[in-house]
Design an enzyme around this catalytic site. Sequence first.
Site, PDB file in Angstrom:
ATOM      1  N   ARG A  82       0.606  -1.509  -0.001  1.00 40.84           N
ATOM      2  CA  ARG A  82       0.016   0.027  -0.138  1.00 40.84           C
ATOM      3  C   ARG A  82       0.782   1.592  -0.427  1.00 40.84           C
ATOM      4  NH1 ARG A  82      -4.387  -0.226   4.350  1.00 40.84           N
ATOM      5  NH2 ARG A  82      -2.342   0.510   5.920  1.00 40.84           N
ATOM      6  N   LYS A 184      -3.119   6.257   0.946  1.00 42.49           N
ATOM      7  CA  LYS A 184      -2.416   6.811   2.691  1.00 42.49           C
ATOM      8  C   LYS A 184      -2.304   7.582   2.297  1.00 42.49           C
ATOM      9  CE  LYS A 184      -2.381   4.421   7.189  1.00 42.49           C
ATOM     10  NZ  LYS A 184      -4.483   4.805   7.841  1.00 42.49           N
TER      11      LYS A 184
HETATM   12  N1  PLP Z   1      -9.301   3.573   5.939  1.00 42.63           N
HETATM   13  C1  PLP Z   1      -9.121   4.901   7.183  1.00 42.63           C
HETATM   14  C2  PLP Z   1      -9.239   6.594   6.611  1.00 42.63           C
HETATM   15  C3  PLP Z   1      -7.784   4.852   7.726  1.00 42.63           C
HETATM   16  O1  PLP Z   1      -6.576   6.215   8.164  1.00 42.63           O
HETATM   17  C4  PLP Z   1      -7.485   3.541   7.524  1.00 42.63           C
HETATM   18  C5  PLP Z   1      -6.108   3.147   9.149  1.00 42.63           C
HETATM   19  O2  PLP Z   1      -5.068   3.016   8.323  1.00 42.63           O
HETATM   20  C6  PLP Z   1      -8.214   2.575   7.550  1.00 42.63           C
HETATM   21  C7  PLP Z   1      -9.808   2.686   6.577  1.00 42.63           C
HETATM   22  C8  PLP Z   1      -8.009   1.054   7.504  1.00 42.63           C
HETATM   23  O3  PLP Z   1      -6.834   0.076   7.761  1.00 42.63           O
HETATM   24  P1  PLP Z   1      -6.313  -0.581   8.366  1.00 42.63           P
HETATM   25  O4  PLP Z   1      -6.675  -1.845   8.306  1.00 42.63           O
HETATM   26  O5  PLP Z   1      -5.171  -1.175   6.549  1.00 42.63           O
HETATM   27  O6  PLP Z   1      -5.458  -0.091   9.300  1.00 42.63           O
HETATM   28  C1  COI Z   2      -4.356   2.464  11.283  1.00 47.89           C
HETATM   29  O1  COI Z   2      -5.178   2.471  11.592  1.00 47.89           O
HETATM   30  O2  COI Z   2      -3.188   2.677  11.525  1.00 47.89           O
HETATM   31  C2  COI Z   2      -4.271   4.845  10.902  1.00 47.89           C
HETATM   32  O3  COI Z   2      -3.298   5.444   9.966  1.00 47.89           O
HETATM   33  C3  COI Z   2      -5.156   5.671  11.553  1.00 47.89           C
HETATM   34  C4  COI Z   2      -5.174   6.531  12.115  1.00 47.89           C
HETATM   35  C5  COI Z   2      -6.673   7.646  12.098  1.00 47.89           C
HETATM   36  C6  COI Z   2      -4.452   6.491  13.525  1.00 47.89           C
END
Ligand code: PLP
Ligand code: COI
Length: 341
Positions: A82, A184
């Site tokens: 990612r 991200k």
């Molecule tokens: N959506 C957003 C906007 C996020 O910042 C996050 C955090 O990483 C997620 C979803 C969840 O992604 P993940 O499960 O890969 O941490």
């Molecule tokens: C995460 O879940 O790792 C994120 O980056 C989300 C953030 C809002 C702390």
Amino acid sequence: MTKQNIDWANLGFGYIKTRSRFVANYKNGAWDKGGLTEDSNITISECAGVLQYAQTCFEGLKAYTTEDGHIVTFRPDLNAERIHDSAVKLRIPVLPEGMFVDAVKQVVEANEDFVPPYGSGATLYIRPYMFGSSPVIGVKPAEEYQFRMFVTPVGPYFKGGVRPLNIRLSDLDRAAPKGTGNIKAGLNYAMSLYNIVEAHDLGFDENLYLDAATKTKIEETGGANIIFITKDGTVVTPKSDTILPSITRRSLLYVAEKYLGLKTEEREIHKDELSDFAECGLCGTAAVISPVGIINDHGKEIVFPDSNKEMGPITKKLYDTLTGIQMGRIEAPEGWIMRIK
Ligand code: PLP
Ligand code: COI
């Protein structure tokens, strides 16, 4: 190594400075091999690309102490993928193959005593990020970059631990069609700050964004994807090109089908459907799975009957299975767990 003297059980989601972090530099068209440093400060040009035009992206993953005392991380290869996609879209030079996962190993191992003990309720959050470090004044990519990764022990993301959240449907947009919603990028979070402070001031835990084009379809919150459970136990989650492809959400869909025998649907979810669901939860690395009790649609409360007092029963099964895999209580699918120690 003796553990740090930290009140693990009462940690919130905050920054605690740990011993070592990884840093690599990109200069003259190539990444150096990078290494660990104890210096937590960064010195860059006042005109650095990250400071002027927000040329930066990041990741988030965790290290866990398992029941049998090992230290592991969860699917770091997907975070590597990612950050690669984020970097490409922000014209940040991608990392050499293997550098990301190798840095995860090095940083976690060097801060072993900061990894919260098994059963403490805390975990070690790992924050990798990349940014333009050389001066740019015309709008263009920087020529030099830094890739860094630090760790910090954390507790629950939402204040008050695991309790049903009250979130609101947002009027502001998070991501434009064909914009940066699916990477991200730091900018996605900068633009959410006005809205999250307002939401908190009004007593809401998070903002739930709708698709910017039609304002009818459910997307995600500022920091997590969203899942719903129907009255007959199907796990439903939004399909959209403008949300972050959450590793937690992708893992949960697999766990739902393969471990729990549940039906899953990844599809567009219209906001008028919300009142049909029995349970709701936010999912992400930081959020893990946090139950949602109420979605407030401009004063009209949509209450989820099975998740407004405590985590819904199906959500709980998903939570127990996912965290069981992460903490080594339940056998993981091939390749999901990377053992560090
Ligand atoms: N959506 C957003 C906007 C996020 O910042 C996050 C955090 O990483 C997620 C979803 C969840 O992604 P993940 O499960 O890969 O941490
Ligand atoms: C995460 O879940 O790792 C994120 O980056 C989300 C953030 C809002 C702390």
